[in-house]
Design a protein around this motif. Structure first.
Motif, PDB file in Angstrom:
ATOM      1  N   SER A 256       0.855  -1.184   0.000  1.00 21.87           N
ATOM      2  CA  SER A 256       0.000   0.000   0.000  1.00 21.87           C
ATOM      3  C   SER A 256       0.891   1.234   0.000  1.00 21.87           C
ATOM      4  N   PHE A 257       0.288   2.368  -0.328  1.00 22.97           N
ATOM      5  CA  PHE A 257       1.057   3.605  -0.318  1.00 22.97           C
ATOM      6  C   PHE A 257       1.539   3.932   1.086  1.00 22.97           C
ATOM      7  N   GLU A 258       0.692   3.671   2.101  1.00 25.12           N
ATOM      8  CA  GLU A 258       1.074   3.981   3.483  1.00 25.12           C
ATOM      9  C   GLU A 258       2.279   3.155   3.912  1.00 25.12           C
ATOM     10  N   GLU A 259       2.275   1.866   3.559  1.00 24.52           N
ATOM     11  CA  GLU A 259       3.420   1.019   3.896  1.00 24.52           C
ATOM     12  C   GLU A 259       4.657   1.450   3.125  1.00 24.52           C
ATOM     13  N   PHE A 260       4.488   1.800   1.864  1.00 17.59           N
ATOM     14  CA  PHE A 260       5.594   2.302   1.046  1.00 17.59           C
ATOM     15  C   PHE A 260       6.179   3.571   1.669  1.00 17.59           C
ATOM     16  N   GLN A 261       5.311   4.472   2.084  1.00 18.45           N
ATOM     17  CA  GLN A 261       5.742   5.725   2.706  1.00 18.45           C
ATOM     18  C   GLN A 261       6.501   5.466   4.006  1.00 18.45           C
ATOM     19  N   ARG A 262       5.971   4.557   4.810  1.00 17.33           N
ATOM     20  CA  ARG A 262       6.588   4.272   6.111  1.00 17.33           C
ATOM     21  C   ARG A 262       7.947   3.594   5.948  1.00 17.33           C
ATOM     22  N   LEU A 263       8.033   2.578   5.102  1.00 14.29           N
ATOM     23  CA  LEU A 263       9.291   1.846   4.930  1.00 14.29           C
ATOM     24  C   LEU A 263      10.368   2.707   4.286  1.00 14.29           C
ATOM     25  N   LEU A 264       9.975   3.543   3.333  1.00 10.80           N
ATOM     26  CA  LEU A 264      10.957   4.399   2.663  1.00 10.80           C
ATOM     27  C   LEU A 264      11.566   5.399   3.640  1.00 10.80           C
ATOM     28  N   LYS A 265      10.736   5.899   4.561  1.00  5.44           N
ATOM     29  CA  LYS A 265      11.232   6.822   5.575  1.00  5.44           C
ATOM     30  C   LYS A 265      12.101   6.110   6.589  1.00  5.44           C
ATOM     31  N   ALA A 266      11.665   4.920   7.044  1.00  4.69           N
ATOM     32  CA  ALA A 266      12.375   4.204   8.094  1.00  4.69           C
ATOM     33  C   ALA A 266      13.716   3.655   7.626  1.00  4.69           C
ATOM     34  N   GLU A 267      13.760   3.106   6.409  1.00  5.67           N
ATOM     35  CA  GLU A 267      14.971   2.417   5.956  1.00  5.67           C
ATOM     36  C   GLU A 267      15.941   3.307   5.199  1.00  5.67           C
ATOM     37  N   TYR A 268      15.422   4.322   4.513  1.00  3.06           N
ATOM     38  CA  TYR A 268      16.309   5.159   3.693  1.00  3.06           C
ATOM     39  C   TYR A 268      16.224   6.650   4.031  1.00  3.06           C
ATOM     40  N   GLY A 269      15.352   7.023   4.956  1.00  2.00           N
ATOM     41  CA  GLY A 269      15.233   8.432   5.335  1.00  2.00           C
ATOM     42  C   GLY A 269      14.671   9.315   4.239  1.00  2.00           C
ATOM     43  N   ALA A 488      -0.382  10.356   5.942  1.00  2.00           N
ATOM     44  CA  ALA A 488      -0.642   9.000   5.447  1.00  2.00           C
ATOM     45  C   ALA A 488      -2.086   8.580   5.729  1.00  2.00           C
ATOM     46  N   GLN A 489      -2.590   8.940   6.920  1.00  4.44           N
ATOM     47  CA  GLN A 489      -3.975   8.574   7.263  1.00  4.44           C
ATOM     48  C   GLN A 489      -4.974   9.325   6.399  1.00  4.44           C
ATOM     49  N   TYR A 490      -4.695  10.590   6.120  1.00  5.34           N
ATOM     50  CA  TYR A 490      -5.597  11.335   5.244  1.00  5.34           C
ATOM     51  C   TYR A 490      -5.531  10.799   3.810  1.00  5.34           C
ATOM     52  N   ASP A 491      -4.344  10.359   3.398  1.00  7.96           N
ATOM     53  CA  ASP A 491      -4.249   9.728   2.077  1.00  7.96           C
ATOM     54  C   ASP A 491      -5.101   8.461   2.033  1.00  7.96           C
ATOM     55  N   THR A 492      -5.066   7.676   3.122  1.00  9.08           N
ATOM     56  CA  THR A 492      -5.905   6.480   3.193  1.00  9.08           C
ATOM     57  C   THR A 492      -7.381   6.852   3.151  1.00  9.08           C
ATOM     58  N   TYR A 493      -7.735   7.899   3.904  1.00  6.47           N
ATOM     59  CA  TYR A 493      -9.129   8.348   3.925  1.00  6.47           C
ATOM     60  C   TYR A 493      -9.591   8.779   2.532  1.00  6.47           C
ATOM     61  N   HIS A 494      -8.765   9.591   1.861  1.00  5.70           N
ATOM     62  CA  HIS A 494      -9.140  10.043   0.515  1.00  5.70           C
ATOM     63  C   HIS A 494      -9.188   8.866  -0.467  1.00  5.70           C
ATOM     64  N   TYR A 495      -8.304   7.900  -0.229  1.00  5.63           N
ATOM     65  CA  TYR A 495      -8.315   6.702  -1.072  1.00  5.63           C
ATOM     66  C   TYR A 495      -9.667   5.989  -0.957  1.00  5.63           C
ATOM     67  N   PHE A 496     -10.096   5.713   0.297  1.00  3.05           N
ATOM     68  CA  PHE A 496     -11.370   5.036   0.504  1.00  3.05           C
ATOM     69  C   PHE A 496     -12.546   5.920   0.096  1.00  3.05           C
ATOM     70  N   LYS A 497     -12.383   7.237   0.237  1.00  3.83           N
ATOM     71  CA  LYS A 497     -13.448   8.150  -0.170  1.00  3.83           C
ATOM     72  C   LYS A 497     -13.662   8.078  -1.684  1.00  3.83           C
ATOM     73  N   ASP A 498     -12.556   8.098  -2.436  1.00  7.16           N
ATOM     74  CA  ASP A 498     -12.667   7.976  -3.895  1.00  7.16           C
ATOM     75  C   ASP A 498     -13.238   6.607  -4.286  1.00  7.16           C
ATOM     76  N   TYR A 499     -12.784   5.575  -3.570  1.00  6.64           N
ATOM     77  CA  TYR A 499     -13.270   4.225  -3.841  1.00  6.64           C
ATOM     78  C   TYR A 499     -14.778   4.139  -3.582  1.00  6.64           C
ATOM     79  N   HIS A 500     -15.202   4.701  -2.437  1.00  7.97           N
ATOM     80  CA  HIS A 500     -16.621   4.666  -2.081  1.00  7.97           C
ATOM     81  C   HIS A 500     -17.455   5.450  -3.084  1.00  7.97           C
ATOM     82  N   ARG A 501     -16.953   6.611  -3.497  1.00  3.22           N
ATOM     83  CA  ARG A 501     -17.692   7.405  -4.477  1.00  3.22           C
ATOM     84  C   ARG A 501     -17.839   6.636  -5.799  1.00  3.22           C
TER      85      ARG A 501
END
Length: 534
Positions: A256-269, A488-501
């Motif tokens: 997911s984008f959130e996991e991608f965002q988190r791992l990229l920050k944690a492992e490579y800064g 990241a949470q707002y990105d998830t929210y907008h993701y589900f919002k677009d999906y729901h729409r």
């Protein structure tokens, strides 16, 4: 695999272009190669021609034209444009490409695409620092010498008149690339699609930086080997190449984008943000984000989201029990599906028969897309589609609630930062107040600072009942982490919002389709009854 490069030059010395084309140069340091007497060495094989000028007096003729029209006089003006056609080294053996043939192609190309300009066309057969690929240089004066007929790529009337400058637009560049592809295809040479974005976009500067870095690394490794030490690194990577490798490494694992965002920050800064439908990356040592477009099409949003979706599907197949707990188990890429228009309530359609006919055609298209969407996503019943819509709505509400909670925590941290700064800035004044002999007069003289200190102390104690205040460094680190988490949470929210729409649109269209079918059946049944009665 002929490719086209473009370099805009502000160098007012047109003679340096002639020297580069005729004499040997060290490409790493961009300086002429000299013999023992200090004289420049002619290239072993080159072919030089001029268009609208004598190639030996190209510099003088360009300067005279500039003086005639009073152009190219200031430092920041572009004096010339340098185009390079680089052929695939395999063309030499596979398709009998020679220097003469490449020069003929270059002349044809220059005459067709740069009419009216003074130009040098020169073909080298030695490649870049002896790589062996045949390539043609086309150097034009930025100022047009003569009027030309309007061309397909010209946008303005002045683009056809003498005394005006070469105007390279995106459409013009696409025309140049298409023209080169057509010529290479006609000549049977190796060719790639120049109109598609590069998977790894490597600029001229990065290319030369990589070559210089690799050369320096090879020299250093040879010294280590001479001392009996095994080198740790044998391949030099530019900063952009390191970013590409880091992104590719995380993208292979993220679901997911959130996991991608988190791992990229944690492992490579490296921070990553999704803004206006594009990914941008910020390494720790930079202040400005690098767009995915600058790195290449392999790192843009659409491609990475497809990779995340595929990773999620593979993970679900390998671990079915995790699917229920994964909030991003079902990933989607937003489509262009639109609502079917109800002609009974559309006032404009009722007023205009032509518009109503147009809406009917559009409705048929949207119905077809809706049916394809339902089949593609495996919704074999209306209940399954409805249940999925409700589930996505629940996930959307949960994501929004989590984002609001994190936002509240961030607000508290910002308040702590504010009052901790206020506390530290007035602490010395309050210390002096405690040491003063006449506290009443001191308080009157420093009433504002003392009031700010007491206010900050009260607020900080509310946040830290044990009396241990966090450091400013810890608060700022927590703020950065909460900001990333909130985004990241707002990105998830907008993701589900677009999906729901989108699912709501599908449901509405399905209802419309089913309603249309029922109406058609009723009309058919009524027609049969009428025929039977007759």
């Amino acid at each position: 695999m002929a490719i086209l490069k473009h370099i805009a030059s502000k160098n007012a010395n047109y003679g340096s272009a002639i020297d580069y084309l005729k004499y040997q140069h060290d490409e790493f340091h961009l300086v002429p190669v000299l013999d023992e007497s200090g004289n420049m060495l002619l290239r072993e094989e080159f072919y030089l021609d001029g268009l609208n000028c004598n190639p030996e007096t190209f510099d003088l003729e360009c300067e005279l034209l500039n003086q005639q029209y009073h152009k190219n006089n200031t430092y920041d003006e572009i004096k010339s444009h340098h185009y390079i056609i680089s052929h695939d080294p395999r063309d030499n053996a596979d398709h009998d490409l020679t220097g003469e043939r490449a020069q003929a192609i270059g002349l044809e190309y220059a005459k067709a695409n740069f009419p009216g300009h003074q130009a040098l066309v020169c073909t080298h057969t030695d490649g870049n620092n002896g790589t062996g690929n045949i390539h043609t240089h086309i150097i034009i004066n930025s100022l047009r010498k003569s009027d030309i007929e309007p061309q397909t790529y010209t946008e303005r009337p002045i683009d056809c008149k003498a005394g005006y400058k070469h105007h390279l637009t995106k459409d013009y560049l696409k025309h140049l690339q298409k023209s080169l592809m057509d010529i290479c295809q006609r000549e049977g040479l190796h060719q790639v699609d120049l109109l598609s974005p590069a998977a790894d976009k490597i600029t001229q500067q990065e290319y030369h930086a990589q070559r210089r870095g690799q050369l320096n690394l090879d020299i250093a490794n040879m010294e280590l080997l001479g001392d009996g030490i095994t080198p740790m690194h044998t391949t030099f990577e530019t900063n952009k190449e390191k970013f590409r490798n880091a992104i590719s490494d995380i993208a292979e694992r993220a679901t997911s984008f959130e996991e991608f965002q988190r791992l990229l920050k944690a492992e490579y800064g490296i921070l990553v943000k999704d803004h206006r439908g594009r990914f941008s990356y910020l390494p720790a040592d930079r202040q400005k984000f690098i767009s995915a477009r600058a790195l290449g099409s392999n790192y843009d949003r659409d491609r990475l989201l497809r990779i995340f979706a595929e990773n999620a599907r593979n993970k679900e197949r390998n671990n079915p029990h995790l699917a229920a707990d994964d909030p991003m188990a079902i990933l989607f890429i937003k489509s262009d599906l639109r609502l079917v228009v109800d002609l009974q309530t559309c006032v404009k359609a009722q007023q205009s028969r032509a518009y109503a006919q147009k809406v009917k055609i559009s409705n048929l298209q949207q119905m077809a897309r809706t049916v394809a969407y339902v089949q593609e996503h495996g919704y074999d019943s209306y209940e399954k589609l409805s249940d999925t819509t409700d589930a996505i709505q629940s996930k959307m509400a949960k994501a929004r609630s989590g984002a609001k909670f994190t936002e509240a925590k961030l607000k508290k941290v910002n308040e702590q930062i504010r009052y901790l700064g206020q506390y530290l800035s007035t602490k010395s004044a309050y210390g002096d107040f405690l040491k003063s002999g006449n506290k009443k007069s001191f308080r009157q003289a420093h009433a504002e600072d003392i009031a700010k200190y007491e206010e900050a102390l009260r607020i900080l104690k509310q946040h830290s009942p044990d009396g241990r205040f966090p450091t400013m460094k810890d608060l700022r680190a927590e703020k950065e982490q909460l900001t990333i988490q909130k985004d990241a949470q707002y990105d998830t929210y907008h993701y589900f919002k677009d999906y729901h729409r989108e699912l709501q649109t599908v449901c509405a269209n399905v209802d419309n389709i089913l309603g249309t079918e029922r109406e058609a059946r009723r009309e058919q049944q009524q027609s049969r009854k009428n025929e039977h009665s007759l």
